[in-house]
Design a protein around this motif. Structure first.
Motif, mmCIF file in Angstrom:
data_model
loop_
_atom_site.group_PDB
_atom_site.id
_atom_site.type_symbol
_atom_site.label_atom_id
_atom_site.label_comp_id
_atom_site.label_asym_id
_atom_site.label_seq_id
_atom_site.Cartn_x
_atom_site.Cartn_y
_atom_site.Cartn_z
ATOM 1 N N GLU A 128 -3.799 1.581 -5.482
ATOM 2 C CA GLU A 128 -2.480 1.338 -4.892
ATOM 3 C C GLU A 128 -1.367 2.197 -5.490
ATOM 4 O OE1 GLU A 128 -1.634 -2.787 -5.261
ATOM 5 O OE2 GLU A 128 -3.120 -3.369 -3.767
ATOM 6 N N ASN A 129 -1.314 2.255 -6.827
ATOM 7 C CA ASN A 129 -0.202 2.968 -7.474
ATOM 8 C C ASN A 129 -0.137 4.426 -7.047
ATOM 9 O OD1 ASN A 129 0.409 0.707 -8.817
ATOM 10 N ND2 ASN A 129 -0.333 1.371 -10.828
ATOM 11 N N ALA A 130 -1.302 5.061 -7.029
ATOM 12 C CA ALA A 130 -1.356 6.479 -6.660
ATOM 13 C C ALA A 130 -0.947 6.664 -5.199
ATOM 14 C CB ALA A 130 -2.759 7.024 -6.899
ATOM 15 N N ILE A 131 -1.346 5.712 -4.352
ATOM 16 C CA ILE A 131 -1.007 5.812 -2.920
ATOM 17 C C ILE A 131 0.501 5.613 -2.718
ATOM 18 C CG2 ILE A 131 -1.404 4.791 -0.633
ATOM 19 C CD1 ILE A 131 -4.277 4.155 -1.606
ATOM 20 N N GLU A 132 1.056 4.659 -3.447
ATOM 21 C CA GLU A 132 2.516 4.439 -3.373
ATOM 22 C C GLU A 132 3.259 5.730 -3.708
ATOM 23 O OE1 GLU A 132 2.995 -0.183 -4.918
ATOM 24 O OE2 GLU A 132 3.544 1.460 -6.222
ATOM 25 N N MET A 187 -4.232 -3.991 0.664
ATOM 26 C CA MET A 187 -2.907 -4.504 0.996
ATOM 27 C C MET A 187 -1.901 -3.371 0.913
ATOM 28 S SD MET A 187 -2.997 -7.759 1.618
ATOM 29 C CE MET A 187 -1.329 -8.307 1.378
ATOM 30 N N PHE A 188 -0.999 -3.352 1.861
ATOM 31 C CA PHE A 188 0.109 -2.425 1.754
ATOM 32 C C PHE A 188 1.168 -3.056 0.870
ATOM 33 C CE2 PHE A 188 -1.814 -0.629 5.472
ATOM 34 C CZ PHE A 188 -1.704 0.705 5.183
ATOM 35 N N THR A 189 1.491 -2.409 -0.206
ATOM 36 C CA THR A 189 2.548 -2.937 -1.062
ATOM 37 C C THR A 189 3.884 -2.564 -0.433
ATOM 38 O OG1 THR A 189 2.749 -0.927 -2.357
ATOM 39 C CG2 THR A 189 1.096 -2.525 -3.086
ATOM 40 N N SER A 190 4.936 -3.239 -0.888
ATOM 41 C CA SER A 190 6.251 -2.981 -0.295
ATOM 42 C C SER A 190 6.676 -1.529 -0.512
ATOM 43 C CB SER A 190 7.276 -3.938 -0.874
ATOM 44 O OG SER A 190 7.254 -3.873 -2.273
ATOM 45 N N ARG A 191 6.318 -0.971 -1.674
ATOM 46 C CA ARG A 191 6.740 0.412 -1.943
ATOM 47 C C ARG A 191 6.083 1.416 -0.992
ATOM 48 N NH1 ARG A 191 9.283 2.645 -5.870
ATOM 49 N NH2 ARG A 191 7.812 4.350 -6.048
ATOM 50 N N MET A 192 4.920 1.053 -0.451
ATOM 51 C CA MET A 192 4.253 1.976 0.472
ATOM 52 C C MET A 192 4.990 2.089 1.795
ATOM 53 S SD MET A 192 0.260 1.109 -0.025
ATOM 54 C CE MET A 192 -0.397 0.887 -1.669
ATOM 55 N N THR A 193 5.763 1.063 2.129
ATOM 56 C CA THR A 193 6.433 1.071 3.435
ATOM 57 C C THR A 193 7.939 1.261 3.297
ATOM 58 O OG1 THR A 193 6.703 -1.331 3.409
ATOM 59 C CG2 THR A 193 4.695 -0.487 4.407
ATOM 60 N N GLU A 194 8.372 1.632 2.121
ATOM 61 C CA GLU A 194 9.802 1.769 1.852
ATOM 62 C C GLU A 194 10.440 2.776 2.812
ATOM 63 O OE1 GLU A 194 10.472 2.035 -2.323
ATOM 64 O OE2 GLU A 194 12.496 2.800 -2.060
ATOM 65 N N GLY A 195 11.475 2.331 3.506
ATOM 66 C CA GLY A 195 12.226 3.239 4.380
ATOM 67 C C GLY A 195 11.575 3.510 5.722
ATOM 68 N N MET A 196 10.428 2.886 6.010
ATOM 69 C CA MET A 196 9.777 3.149 7.301
ATOM 70 C C MET A 196 10.127 2.051 8.300
ATOM 71 S SD MET A 196 5.879 4.140 6.396
ATOM 72 C CE MET A 196 5.406 5.384 5.219
ATOM 73 N N THR A 197 10.086 2.414 9.580
ATOM 74 C CA THR A 197 10.107 1.390 10.616
ATOM 75 C C THR A 197 8.657 1.067 10.941
ATOM 76 O OG1 THR A 197 12.159 2.248 11.517
ATOM 77 C CG2 THR A 197 10.850 0.824 12.957
ATOM 78 N N ILE A 198 8.326 -0.216 10.929
ATOM 79 C CA ILE A 198 6.927 -0.617 11.127
ATOM 80 C C ILE A 198 6.735 -1.150 12.543
ATOM 81 C CG2 ILE A 198 5.075 -2.151 10.344
ATOM 82 C CD1 ILE A 198 6.460 -2.128 7.585
ATOM 83 N N PHE A 199 5.752 -0.610 13.226
ATOM 84 C CA PHE A 199 5.354 -1.114 14.543
ATOM 85 C C PHE A 199 4.026 -1.821 14.357
ATOM 86 C CE2 PHE A 199 8.394 0.709 17.472
ATOM 87 C CZ PHE A 199 9.036 1.604 16.638
ATOM 88 N N ASP A 200 4.073 -3.120 14.463
ATOM 89 C CA ASP A 200 2.911 -3.950 14.186
ATOM 90 C C ASP A 200 2.277 -4.339 15.524
ATOM 91 O OD1 ASP A 200 1.163 -5.869 13.297
ATOM 92 O OD2 ASP A 200 2.563 -6.723 11.848
ATOM 93 N N VAL A 201 1.130 -3.751 15.813
ATOM 94 C CA VAL A 201 0.496 -3.922 17.126
ATOM 95 C C VAL A 201 -0.576 -5.011 17.010
ATOM 96 C CG1 VAL A 201 -0.752 -2.731 18.978
ATOM 97 C CG2 VAL A 201 0.837 -1.443 17.513
ATOM 98 N N ASP A 202 -0.609 -5.933 17.974
ATOM 99 C CA ASP A 202 -1.686 -6.933 17.916
ATOM 100 C C ASP A 202 -2.809 -6.549 18.885
ATOM 101 O OD1 ASP A 202 -1.076 -7.830 20.484
ATOM 102 O OD2 ASP A 202 0.012 -9.599 19.808
#
Lengths: 214, 118
Positions: A128-132, A187-202
């Motif tokens: 996770e850390n490296a991906i963040e 799990m996507f940590t919060s830092r991975m999505t920082e500043g992005m708009t997320i489109f959550d498709v079901d």
């Protein structure tokens, strides 16, 4: 709740978009996004399908793949291959610094968009850390290059696990064995999505839009 | 008893496949990456290797070059074209390409097919 994404319009609001897509809708969403970016200078980074498999998919929908530049981080893992006119074959992303460097070099060619397919695949190589760190660094590179990012991620819980559970029951596993098969997830940590708009498709194709951590 | 070596960096996948195949009466040993796999092969000669394509460390193309006379089935979450699969089947004892996510029964059937029918 919406059922479609206007990726260029969203790019005007926020340059970085994360599409969380279940497996059953994945290819459709890739095709949808690529079609919309057909007249933009776009680099498609694939860690999910080989260049051959991806272009095979896009060509079934009459998408002109010659308009895109591809970066393929899979094929070189299984066979030797040389770059083509519109595809750079890079080593698998075991080293995310190398991947960042490759993207940085490519973005010197001034792209309007990169499509990153997908963040989920990075979990096969890194923690996770490296991906963040990689994602935040990539977003900075995109900002410097005035390029927008469309990030894909597979939404399914443990995509490699067998399902549905009924099939496990046929094997007469104990509760502990079932639990060991089913628990845990990337799990996507919060830092991975920082500043992005997320489109959550079901799975029905409905889309919920929300902001990543700011 | 047939022996299967499962090579995958994801502990959950290794454990899942090990549980499933041991239930079916196979002896299952595991390796965490390509290098570990080659080390194990100095001591063991499994009947089949289930090899993940996406792992940190030694590229899979180098791992398979070192493996002689043992059937290999790729386990992969990445997608390849049919032409690429056929190309892979023509080299280095690669006999199958099992796409993740896999169905338990399909995995069992394919492993049995490789071990008893090929």
């Amino acid at each position: 709740m919406s059922t479609d994404i206007d990726i260029k319009k969203e790019g005007e609001n926020n340059p970085n978009t994360l599409l969380l897509v279940p497996g059953v809708k994945y290819d459709n969403m890739v095709i949808n996004v690529v079609k919309q970016l057909n007249n933009k200078k776009t680099c498609y980074i694939t860690l999910n399908k080989t260049y051959d498999a991806l272009t095979e998919l896009l060509k079934t929908k009459n998408i002109d793949t010659e308009k895109f530049v591809f970066m393929d981080g899979i094929t070189k893992n299984v066979r030797n291959i040389s770059n083509t006119n519109n595809c750079y074959f890079i080593d698998p992303p075991s080293n995310l610094s190398d991947l960042s460097r490759n993207i940085y070099e490519l973005l010197k060619n001034r792209f309007d968009y990169i499509v990153f397919d997908s963040l989920s695949n990075l979990f096969a190589y890194q923690k996770e850390n490296a991906i963040e760190y990689f994602i935040q660094n990539l977003i900075n590179i995109l900002e410097e290059s005035n390029c927008r990012g469309v990030f894909f991620a597979l939404k399914d819980f443990k995509p490699y696990l067998p399902s549905p559970l009924i099939k496990l029951d046929k094997l007469s596993l104990s509760q502990d064995e079932k639990r060991s098969l089913l628990e845990g997830s990337y799990m996507f940590t919060s830092r991975m999505t920082e500043g992005m708009t997320i489109f959550d498709v079901d799975e029905e194709g409905n889309i919920e839009v929300y902001d990543g951590y700011r | 008893m047939k022996t299967i070596l499962v090579v995958d960096d994801e502990p959950d996948v290794r454990d899942s496949v090990k549980i499933i195949l041991e239930k079916k009466g196979y002896r299952v040993i595991t390796a965490i990456d390509g290098e570990d796999c080659l080390n194990i092969l100095r001591e063991e000669k499994p009947d089949l290797i289930l090899l993940d394509i996406m792992m940190p460390g030694m590229p899979v193309r180098n791992v398979i070059k070192e493996i002689k006379n043992i059937k290999i089935a790729f386990l992969s979450v990445v997608r390849t074209s049919e032409a690429e699969k056929q190309n892979l089947f023509n080299q280095n004892n690669i006999v199958d390409f099992i796409q993740k996510p896999f169905d338990v029964e399909d995995l069992i059937k394919r492993v049995a097919g490789i071990l008893y029918e090929h």
